[in-house]
Scaffold this active site. Structure first.
Site, mmCIF file in Angstrom:
data_model
loop_
_atom_site.group_PDB
_atom_site.id
_atom_site.type_symbol
_atom_site.label_atom_id
_atom_site.label_comp_id
_atom_site.label_asym_id
_atom_site.label_seq_id
_atom_site.Cartn_x
_atom_site.Cartn_y
_atom_site.Cartn_z
ATOM 1 N N ASP A 93 1.389 -1.033 -4.989
ATOM 2 C CA ASP A 93 0.454 -0.008 -5.399
ATOM 3 C C ASP A 93 1.609 1.454 -5.566
ATOM 4 O OD1 ASP A 93 -0.678 2.424 -5.018
ATOM 5 O OD2 ASP A 93 -1.371 2.203 -3.249
ATOM 6 N N GLU B 164 -2.231 4.527 -11.545
ATOM 7 C CA GLU B 164 -3.511 5.371 -11.001
ATOM 8 C C GLU B 164 -4.336 6.352 -12.295
ATOM 9 O OE1 GLU B 164 -3.503 5.551 -6.883
ATOM 10 O OE2 GLU B 164 -3.545 7.719 -6.855
ATOM 11 N N LYS C 37 0.348 12.538 -6.720
ATOM 12 C CA LYS C 37 -1.184 12.344 -5.998
ATOM 13 C C LYS C 37 -1.242 12.462 -5.456
ATOM 14 C CE LYS C 37 -1.760 9.015 -3.699
ATOM 15 N NZ LYS C 37 -2.031 7.818 -3.953
ATOM 16 N N ARG D 139 -5.955 1.093 -12.209
ATOM 17 C CA ARG D 139 -7.143 1.491 -11.371
ATOM 18 C C ARG D 139 -7.742 3.298 -11.456
ATOM 19 N NH1 ARG D 139 -5.180 2.823 -4.972
ATOM 20 N NH2 ARG D 139 -6.232 4.907 -4.345
ATOM 21 N N ASP E 264 0.825 4.637 -7.868
ATOM 22 C CA ASP E 264 0.455 6.044 -7.606
ATOM 23 C C ASP E 264 -0.294 5.726 -8.968
ATOM 24 O OD1 ASP E 264 1.072 6.060 -5.029
ATOM 25 O OD2 ASP E 264 2.052 7.307 -4.765
ATOM 26 N N HIS F 139 -12.312 2.299 -7.792
ATOM 27 C CA HIS F 139 -12.407 2.643 -6.158
ATOM 28 C C HIS F 139 -13.333 3.565 -5.764
ATOM 29 C CE1 HIS F 139 -9.836 3.029 -2.397
ATOM 30 N NE2 HIS F 139 -9.278 3.493 -2.170
ATOM 31 N N ASN G 263 -3.797 11.421 -1.501
ATOM 32 C CA ASN G 263 -4.874 10.217 -0.877
ATOM 33 C C ASN G 263 -5.853 9.982 -1.356
ATOM 34 O OD1 ASN G 263 -5.932 8.239 1.285
ATOM 35 N ND2 ASN G 263 -4.456 7.686 1.099
ATOM 36 N N SER G 264 -6.528 9.083 -1.866
ATOM 37 C CA SER G 264 -8.229 9.064 -2.733
ATOM 38 C C SER G 264 -9.133 9.121 -1.505
ATOM 39 C CB SER G 264 -8.906 7.670 -2.689
ATOM 40 O OG SER G 264 -7.163 7.946 -4.086
ATOM 41 N N ASP H 28 1.412 10.493 1.703
ATOM 42 C CA ASP H 28 1.107 9.855 1.045
ATOM 43 C C ASP H 28 0.935 10.894 -0.756
ATOM 44 O OD1 ASP H 28 0.130 7.699 -0.666
ATOM 45 O OD2 ASP H 28 -2.193 7.926 -0.225
ATOM 46 N N SER I 271 0.962 -1.475 0.157
ATOM 47 C CA SER I 271 -0.118 0.155 0.310
ATOM 48 C C SER I 271 0.867 1.365 0.484
ATOM 49 C CB SER I 271 -0.371 -0.019 1.586
ATOM 50 O OG SER I 271 -1.295 1.600 1.738
ATOM 51 N N GLY I 272 0.419 2.286 -1.055
ATOM 52 C CA GLY I 272 0.964 3.795 -1.682
ATOM 53 C C GLY I 272 0.841 4.887 0.235
ATOM 54 N N LEU I 273 -0.410 4.723 0.575
ATOM 55 C CA LEU I 273 -0.933 4.773 2.108
ATOM 56 C C LEU I 273 0.053 4.295 3.425
ATOM 57 C CD1 LEU I 273 -1.971 6.601 3.966
ATOM 58 C CD2 LEU I 273 -3.576 5.013 4.072
HETATM 59 MG MG LIG Z 1 -2.441 4.672 -2.626
#
Ligand SMILES: [Mg+2]
Ligand SMILES: [Mg+2]
Ligand SMILES: [Mg+2]
Ligand SMILES: [Mg+2]
Lengths: 295, 295, 295, 295
Positions: free
Chosen positions: B85, B114, B120, B159, B87, B190, B122-123, B58, B46-48
């Site tokens: 992940d 993504e 980026k 993504r 990004d 997502h 964070n979503s 992130d 996970s990027g986060l």
């Molecule tokens: Mg991420």
């Protein structure tokens, strides 16, 4: 307002003050911030924990620059000073003094160097030989580190492994005195007995010649008050955040695997918002408001 | 015996098989090994979580090579395949295809890219704009990645952030189709709604044109069986190991701070021996017996 | 068309073929490409040259992962196989075997490991002790490396420093035999005499028990034909690109400093277009035409 | 003795003094030391040259931390201050201000940031679009960098690409004024005309509102005296050491390939002793005498 005190000065005061101080283990930026927020005066960047989180062994499988980078993330994440467990200094005097310069640049407040041979072996591993460094060579290594530092308050802690290696109290004292004379800012005296007897004996003979740091991983039930009475300067709680993570992740992963769902663990883990808070998203949000054009 | 199946092949089968599969989040070598030992078929890097453990945000504060190094430690620590992940691919098509080559070399089985812009956001962050990449540009980026890979089974997951960005179902479908046509091995769709309604709607229209991966961080209480019925290929439990670590370390650090002792937490954290086991000390011990001279 | 031969296979053939082969020094991606374009069969990633270009000394001041990264750029830049001068393997057998795995992942075709102690000292430095590794320990290190490799053609060259250290021919032969028996794919026999007498003597006694590589930095005027007659397998021209850069940059910098102008040097240095060519801009241009949207 | 002047202060004085100053390109530690020894006041860490020596292209194929590491080696190797060609700052304002902090830590004296988009394209490449950053966004990026720096003398140079992009003099001036107002310590005005006409026109309109730096790669025959008359603050000789290396290595490699001998080139390249000198072996020798035990 007044300028913030340098982290090196904070670490030096922590080591030299008459009060007993505590350093808590961390192994990456996140854990360093958590240690800082919990109120600890210092962060112990444990070699065992750093290697374990990376997924490698505590025998210099990670390169010294990989460890340096972890320490940098830790220093960036914590207001409290970071003391790096730097094993043997990753080679001879030249490697060690180079490390000191690089740590200073990255805002790490001090390093602890142990009198073993490169590559080192973790002191708590059973059935492994623990060859000690030559006492003169190690003393000169400490001296080289002290001469290399540019910030007068950067701390070099000399770790005495004579008790771990089974060489006895007299050798531990002899080494402690040599390293102190060579310029070490404090001694870390390590023991893997299941009680504090070796430390007691050392402190009785040492008679306050300089700050002593201990690591009671193997004698956790000795009352902390006892360490005060002995005259210990600082205690390192050396690996408990890493070990807490292991248990938490094993439980979490196993439960999610079994339940095929995150619903059950949701209330037991920190929120995503708390993760954002620890990442200081508030500072970024404020900066974006100032430094991104309004569309 | 037969040669072990490549991790890329494992990941591809996981994504394309008719059964619902599960990937569990990890963020360093240690967590990857724990996810693997818990029995998961795949590891979500996970990027986060990686940024959080490093102590940064992130939004590409860590460089792509710093993330690559974390992913390498994860791949080394886990038998199960790692899906990174990645990004946006950290720039344009050229950065993304370069990343693919470097991931392959390090044994990472796939990456998820993504359709947002570098750097980026964070979503799940509230109140942040989430600008989407141009659909043609992103499709060509996917195509460039697919042409760059040398192992035919390396997986590129595209993504779709249209639902996150509030552009609606039609846009999500349009993008999913374009990315699939460009060669994406799976789509990650997502949503940050607190229920699965958007995903339901997407899956109903998608009609199995290709594997779909979801991340139910915001809709944890939707029964997993429902995802099977929708035809989802894989579910990512995206950040729960990291969040378990936060809680465990906060509790552990605060308690040790308060009690000035590790005696209380000792029974609640993994043993040092368990840490050694996770580091595969047994393999090293056996190797030392063979490759170090008997003194 | 047929699949391209692996670089490891190319290096193995170069070492084992009856013809005398040549490896030319490089120290970064650019020099590796130039060596490749000049037609050499192999690239020698010199430890002296790599440390010198980085601006540090050839005694393991750069970490092994910093060297690894340089080697990776070199492997990416050259079609010809890269043989890394890996000093002692940067520690004990465990460090060395870990290196082998990482080199394989990055496309480096082989490594040369020398029987000295970490941190090493450059063999051509006068007035420095050159302590040799224990013969059994070093043989086991070679064996550990050979067992670690996954590509059967990855090459481990064992470098014999007995002549450099002044231990004499008998010791050099004893070590060469031990390392060969431990699995070394070739021996590198180093000498700092100003003639080839030591190499002559070694080759006469060695009698073709395995491939021998030499480094005639100190005996440049020995005719190459003589090396063929002795039965040498490969010659390494070990540092001449780095040394050519030193002279060229000193001259260029001094002249520009003196003339306060670049007009004078303009015709003596490669064009910016040639730099772009070496960077393979043509491949990027073609890729941009395909993977960037037409605006 | 008096404390040495900080490198940031040296760079600031170089940029703001009334005399015309010169910065010479370097691309690794070795070249930085050679530039320093040649007497230049400053070292230009060229993005083109750094990428070329690594073996990649000048479009952010190397990560920003890989470039940072090269810049660190350069700063360590040179007494003269290093000004890093930092492209666009490698992302948005947040990436750029993070870079500033990291550069300060590593002893790099300043950075130059250009008003293009990430990933950047080399300004001298023909037939490539050169999209410019939004003027407000870039001004805010400069402001964010200036607020991030901790050393008041760290220099942020804003590079104006309007002439390169073909947007004309008025746009160049508008941008220069905006960046100066945002806090830029100097402007770098780039032109790829084969004469200095654009620079002449700019300087005439600029009227000394702040220091201007130029890069006459494409107009090398304009007399330097002319730049003084225009009021230019500093000239960057941007890539000639790298280009000198290309020619020297191509000649050296080809000749050794052809002659199958190093005898011919021996007298044309620097001695191994000179390499040792540049690596400061004398300092190490003296340190070994002090910090290694006499055996
Ligand atoms: Mg991420
Ligand atoms: Mg340790
Ligand atoms: Mg060497
Ligand atoms: Mg540039």
């Amino acid at each position: 307002g007044a300028a913030a005190e340098r982290k090196t000065t904070q670490l030096r005061r922590l080591l030299t003050s008459p009060e007993l101080s505590f350093l808590m283990e961390a192994h990456n930026g996140l854990s360093a911030r958590i240690v800082d927020e919990a109120g600890f005066e210092g962060v112990w960047a444990s070699g065992l924990s750093i290697s374990a989180q990376l997924g490698v062994r505590d025998c210099n499988e990670a390169s010294w620059t990989q460890v340096l980078e972890v320490a940098e993330f830790m220093a960036d994440a914590s207001r409290a000073p970071v003391l790096l467990d730097a094993d043997t200094g990753y080679g001879n005097f030249n490697n060690a003094r180079r490390l000191v310069r690089k740590l200073e640049e990255r805002g790490v407040a001090g390093c602890c160097i142990e009198d073993k041979c490169f590559p080192k072996t973790n002191s708590l591993l059973d059935g492994r030989p623990q060859p000690l460094a030559d006492i003169e060579e190690f003393s000169l290594k400490i001296q080289a580190c002290k001469e290399a530092q540019r910030d007068a308050d950067f701390c070099v802690v000399a770790r005495v492994e004579a008790l771990i290696a089974g060489w006895g109290l007299a050798e531990a004292l002899r080494r402690a005195e040599a390293y102190r004379a060579a310029g070490a800012d404090a001694l870390l005296v390590h023991s893997k007995r299941r009680d504090a007897a070796e430390i007691e004996a050392f402190m009785a003979e040492w008679r306050g010649q300089g700050p002593v740091v201990i690591v009671p991983t193997k004698y956790p039930s000795t009352p902390t008050q006892r360490f005060r009475e002995m005259g210990v300067s600082a205690v390192i709680w050396a690996n408990h955040n890493l070990r807490a993570c292991v248990t938490a992740m094993q439980n979490t992963s196993q439960r999610i695997m079994r339940e095929q769902s995150i619903a059950g663990v949701e209330s037991e883990v920190a929120s995503v918002q708390e993760v954002f808070r620890l990442q200081r998203d508030d500072e970024l949000k404020a900066a974006e408001d100032r430094f991104l054009p309004k569309k």
